[in-house]
Design a protein around this motif. Sequence first.
Motif, PDB file in Angstrom:
ATOM      1  N   ARG A 180      -6.563  10.218   9.272  1.00 54.55           N
ATOM      2  CA  ARG A 180      -5.367  10.698   8.873  1.00 54.55           C
ATOM      3  C   ARG A 180      -4.185  10.028   9.465  1.00 54.55           C
ATOM      4  N   SER A 181      -4.059  10.431  10.789  1.00 57.43           N
ATOM      5  CA  SER A 181      -3.214   9.927  11.641  1.00 57.43           C
ATOM      6  C   SER A 181      -2.965   8.568  11.539  1.00 57.43           C
ATOM      7  N   LYS A 182      -3.910   7.632  11.671  1.00 59.96           N
ATOM      8  CA  LYS A 182      -3.768   6.205  11.757  1.00 59.96           C
ATOM      9  C   LYS A 182      -3.260   5.878  10.484  1.00 59.96           C
ATOM     10  N   LEU A 183      -3.599   6.225   9.285  1.00 58.57           N
ATOM     11  CA  LEU A 183      -2.854   5.613   8.162  1.00 58.57           C
ATOM     12  C   LEU A 183      -1.579   6.300   7.983  1.00 58.57           C
ATOM     13  N   THR A 226      -2.421  -3.931   8.018  1.00 55.25           N
ATOM     14  CA  THR A 226      -2.901  -5.342   8.045  1.00 55.25           C
ATOM     15  C   THR A 226      -3.463  -5.573   6.581  1.00 55.25           C
ATOM     16  N   GLU A 227      -3.955  -6.828   6.523  1.00 53.95           N
ATOM     17  CA  GLU A 227      -4.747  -7.501   5.399  1.00 53.95           C
ATOM     18  C   GLU A 227      -6.222  -6.597   5.366  1.00 53.95           C
ATOM     19  N   LYS A 228      -6.670  -6.386   6.600  1.00 54.16           N
ATOM     20  CA  LYS A 228      -7.913  -5.504   6.516  1.00 54.16           C
ATOM     21  C   LYS A 228      -7.627  -4.277   6.202  1.00 54.16           C
ATOM     22  N   ASP A 229      -6.615  -3.519   6.439  1.00 50.22           N
ATOM     23  CA  ASP A 229      -6.369  -2.079   5.829  1.00 50.22           C
ATOM     24  C   ASP A 229      -6.460  -2.084   4.523  1.00 50.22           C
ATOM     25  N   ILE A 230      -5.713  -3.236   3.853  1.00 51.67           N
ATOM     26  CA  ILE A 230      -5.377  -3.110   2.496  1.00 51.67           C
ATOM     27  C   ILE A 230      -6.883  -3.481   1.722  1.00 51.67           C
ATOM     28  N   GLU A 231      -7.694  -4.056   2.423  1.00 53.51           N
ATOM     29  CA  GLU A 231      -8.939  -4.600   1.829  1.00 53.51           C
ATOM     30  C   GLU A 231      -9.836  -3.327   1.884  1.00 53.51           C
ATOM     31  N   ASP A 232      -9.679  -2.509   2.927  1.00 48.95           N
ATOM     32  CA  ASP A 232     -10.560  -1.301   3.219  1.00 48.95           C
ATOM     33  C   ASP A 232      -9.940  -0.184   1.920  1.00 48.95           C
ATOM     34  N   ALA A 233      -8.652  -0.049   1.883  1.00 52.49           N
ATOM     35  CA  ALA A 233      -8.052   0.650   0.892  1.00 52.49           C
ATOM     36  C   ALA A 233      -8.624   0.285  -0.536  1.00 52.49           C
ATOM     37  N   LYS A 234      -8.428  -1.017  -0.731  1.00 50.61           N
ATOM     38  CA  LYS A 234      -8.940  -1.677  -2.298  1.00 50.61           C
ATOM     39  C   LYS A 234     -10.479  -1.242  -2.497  1.00 50.61           C
ATOM     40  N   ARG A 235     -11.413  -1.175  -1.439  1.00 54.63           N
ATOM     41  CA  ARG A 235     -12.868  -1.144  -1.344  1.00 54.63           C
ATOM     42  C   ARG A 235     -12.835   0.446  -1.749  1.00 54.63           C
ATOM     43  N   VAL A 236     -12.151   1.412  -1.323  1.00 59.84           N
ATOM     44  CA  VAL A 236     -12.444   2.897  -1.451  1.00 59.84           C
ATOM     45  C   VAL A 236     -11.916   3.251  -2.772  1.00 59.84           C
ATOM     46  N   LEU A 237     -10.559   2.516  -3.194  1.00 60.29           N
ATOM     47  CA  LEU A 237     -10.051   2.827  -4.561  1.00 60.29           C
ATOM     48  C   LEU A 237     -10.925   2.184  -5.730  1.00 60.29           C
ATOM     49  N   LEU A 287       0.681  -1.305  -0.121  1.00 60.73           N
ATOM     50  CA  LEU A 287       0.039  -0.113  -0.174  1.00 60.73           C
ATOM     51  C   LEU A 287       0.822   1.255   0.069  1.00 60.73           C
ATOM     52  N   LYS A 288       1.772   1.220   0.959  1.00 61.91           N
ATOM     53  CA  LYS A 288       2.851   2.296   0.938  1.00 61.91           C
ATOM     54  C   LYS A 288       3.395   2.837  -0.510  1.00 61.91           C
ATOM     55  N   LYS A 289       3.851   1.727  -1.107  1.00 58.93           N
ATOM     56  CA  LYS A 289       4.628   1.863  -2.400  1.00 58.93           C
ATOM     57  C   LYS A 289       3.655   2.405  -3.687  1.00 58.93           C
ATOM     58  N   PHE A 290       2.296   1.792  -3.522  1.00 56.33           N
ATOM     59  CA  PHE A 290       1.163   2.240  -4.295  1.00 56.33           C
ATOM     60  C   PHE A 290       0.892   3.591  -4.284  1.00 56.33           C
ATOM     61  N   LEU A 291       0.756   3.955  -3.007  1.00 54.91           N
ATOM     62  CA  LEU A 291       0.426   5.520  -2.572  1.00 54.91           C
ATOM     63  C   LEU A 291       1.646   6.460  -3.132  1.00 54.91           C
ATOM     64  N   GLU A 292       2.881   6.100  -2.999  1.00 56.12           N
ATOM     65  CA  GLU A 292       4.053   6.872  -3.328  1.00 56.12           C
ATOM     66  C   GLU A 292       4.023   7.009  -4.734  1.00 56.12           C
ATOM     67  N   ASP A 293       3.669   5.932  -5.615  1.00 55.27           N
ATOM     68  CA  ASP A 293       3.784   5.771  -6.992  1.00 55.27           C
ATOM     69  C   ASP A 293       2.397   6.607  -7.563  1.00 55.27           C
ATOM     70  N   ASN A 294       1.550   6.716  -6.935  1.00 58.82           N
ATOM     71  CA  ASN A 294       0.190   7.506  -7.269  1.00 58.82           C
ATOM     72  C   ASN A 294      -0.063   8.648  -6.392  1.00 58.82           C
ATOM     73  N   PRO A 295       0.745   9.832  -6.354  1.00 56.50           N
ATOM     74  CA  PRO A 295       0.541  10.909  -5.516  1.00 56.50           C
ATOM     75  C   PRO A 295      -0.460  11.831  -5.835  1.00 56.50           C
ATOM     76  N   ILE A 305      -3.500  10.293  -5.412  1.00 59.31           N
ATOM     77  CA  ILE A 305      -4.424  10.174  -4.372  1.00 59.31           C
ATOM     78  C   ILE A 305      -4.142  10.680  -3.186  1.00 59.31           C
ATOM     79  N   ASN A 306      -5.121  11.365  -2.781  1.00 58.69           N
ATOM     80  CA  ASN A 306      -5.171  12.284  -1.566  1.00 58.69           C
ATOM     81  C   ASN A 306      -5.265  11.249  -0.144  1.00 58.69           C
ATOM     82  N   THR A 307      -4.083  10.787   0.567  1.00 58.44           N
ATOM     83  CA  THR A 307      -3.949   9.924   1.408  1.00 58.44           C
ATOM     84  C   THR A 307      -5.099  10.315   2.726  1.00 58.44           C
ATOM     85  N   ALA A 308      -5.077  11.589   2.966  1.00 57.11           N
ATOM     86  CA  ALA A 308      -5.909  11.944   3.949  1.00 57.11           C
ATOM     87  C   ALA A 308      -7.407  11.698   3.784  1.00 57.11           C
TER      88      ALA A 308
END
Length: 71
Positions: free
Chosen positions: A30-33, A50-61, A3-11, A13-16
């Motif tokens: 925002r602080s949690k992520l 966590t895997e759950k975090d990745i699932e949540d990010a994928k759901r939003v994306l 996830l970190k690499k994905f977000l770095e490669d796709n700036p 995307i607003n992480t907040a």
Amino acid sequence: MDLKKFLEDNPIINTAQLAKEMWPENKSSRSKLSNKLNENIVGSGKQRVTEKDIEDAKRVLKKLSDNIDKL
């Protein structure tokens, strides 16, 4: 790719905003992520992505992707 690499490669995307959508009930999302993405800081005691975090990010994306397809 993690996830970190994905977000770095796709700036574009607003992480907040991503964090807000991932954890809408958490006022500190925002602080949690940020903490999870920077978990490799020595002695920081930060959380890990966590895997759950990745699932949540994928759901939003995926929702974003679906909205783009509707254009």
